[in-house]
Design a protein around this motif. Structure first.
Motif, short mmCIF file in Angstrom:
data_model
loop_
_atom_site.label_atom_id
_atom_site.label_comp_id
_atom_site.label_asym_id
_atom_site.label_seq_id
_atom_site.Cartn_x
_atom_site.Cartn_y
_atom_site.Cartn_z
N ARG A 31 0.83 -1.21 0.00
CA ARG A 31 0.00 0.00 0.00
C ARG A 31 0.87 1.26 0.00
O ARG A 31 0.56 2.25 -0.63
CB ARG A 31 -0.94 -0.02 1.21
N LEU A 52 -4.81 -2.83 -6.64
CA LEU A 52 -5.34 -3.12 -5.30
C LEU A 52 -4.32 -3.95 -4.54
O LEU A 52 -3.60 -4.76 -5.11
CB LEU A 52 -6.64 -3.91 -5.38
N THR A 53 -4.27 -3.76 -3.24
CA THR A 53 -3.45 -4.62 -2.40
C THR A 53 -4.17 -5.96 -2.24
O THR A 53 -5.36 -6.09 -2.55
CB THR A 53 -3.23 -4.00 -1.01
N ASP A 55 -5.10 -7.34 0.52
CA ASP A 55 -6.20 -7.17 1.47
C ASP A 55 -7.41 -6.48 0.83
O ASP A 55 -8.55 -6.83 1.12
CB ASP A 55 -5.74 -6.36 2.69
N GLU A 56 -7.16 -5.52 -0.04
CA GLU A 56 -8.27 -4.85 -0.73
C GLU A 56 -9.00 -5.80 -1.66
O GLU A 56 -10.23 -5.75 -1.77
CB GLU A 56 -7.76 -3.62 -1.49
N TRP A 57 -8.27 -6.69 -2.34
CA TRP A 57 -8.92 -7.69 -3.18
C TRP A 57 -9.78 -8.62 -2.33
O TRP A 57 -10.93 -8.92 -2.67
CB TRP A 57 -7.89 -8.51 -3.96
N ASP A 59 -11.14 -8.04 0.58
CA ASP A 59 -12.32 -7.28 1.05
C ASP A 59 -13.36 -7.15 -0.06
O ASP A 59 -14.56 -7.33 0.18
CB ASP A 59 -11.91 -5.89 1.53
#
Length: 107
Positions: A31, A52-53, A55-57, A59
């Motif tokens: 990030r 996207l990171t 974690d974002e994927w 989520d």
């Protein structure tokens, strides 16, 4: 899908067969480096939207109703020249892009 990633992810469960599975593979980085990587990617490929990171994927997929069975990052070797050439980046601007990448490596 590039500019409508959220809609595409939300729509994916509907178009999968019952019990179907989806695999998402994307380039991802930390990030903290996103803004710099985004600048480099936009210079190289104007169609780039946003990385996207991991974690974002996760989520985004869970918000769409997916159960994420595995999420991991795999380190890849990065060969700058083939990465630039394969998208047809103008040869006269390769040094400019390389200087931006090298500046980040020193940060």
């Amino acid at each position: 899908m590039l500019h409508h990633r959220g809609r595409a992810v939300a729509e994916a469960p509907r178009v999968l067969k019952p019990g179907g599975r989806a695999v998402v593979i994307d380039s991802s980085g930390p990030r903290e480096a996103r803004d710099h990587l985004h600048q480099v990617e936009l210079l190289r490929d104007p169609s780039h939207v946003l990385m996207l990171t991991l974690d974002e994927w996760v989520d985004a997929l869970e918000a769409a109703g997916f159960g994420v069975e595995e999420a991991r990052i795999r380190q890849l070797e990065w060969d700058f020249d083939p990465w630039v050439i394969r998208i047809g980046f103008p040869a006269e601007r390769v040094e400019e892009l390389a200087a931006i990448v090298e500046a980040a490596e020193g940060s």
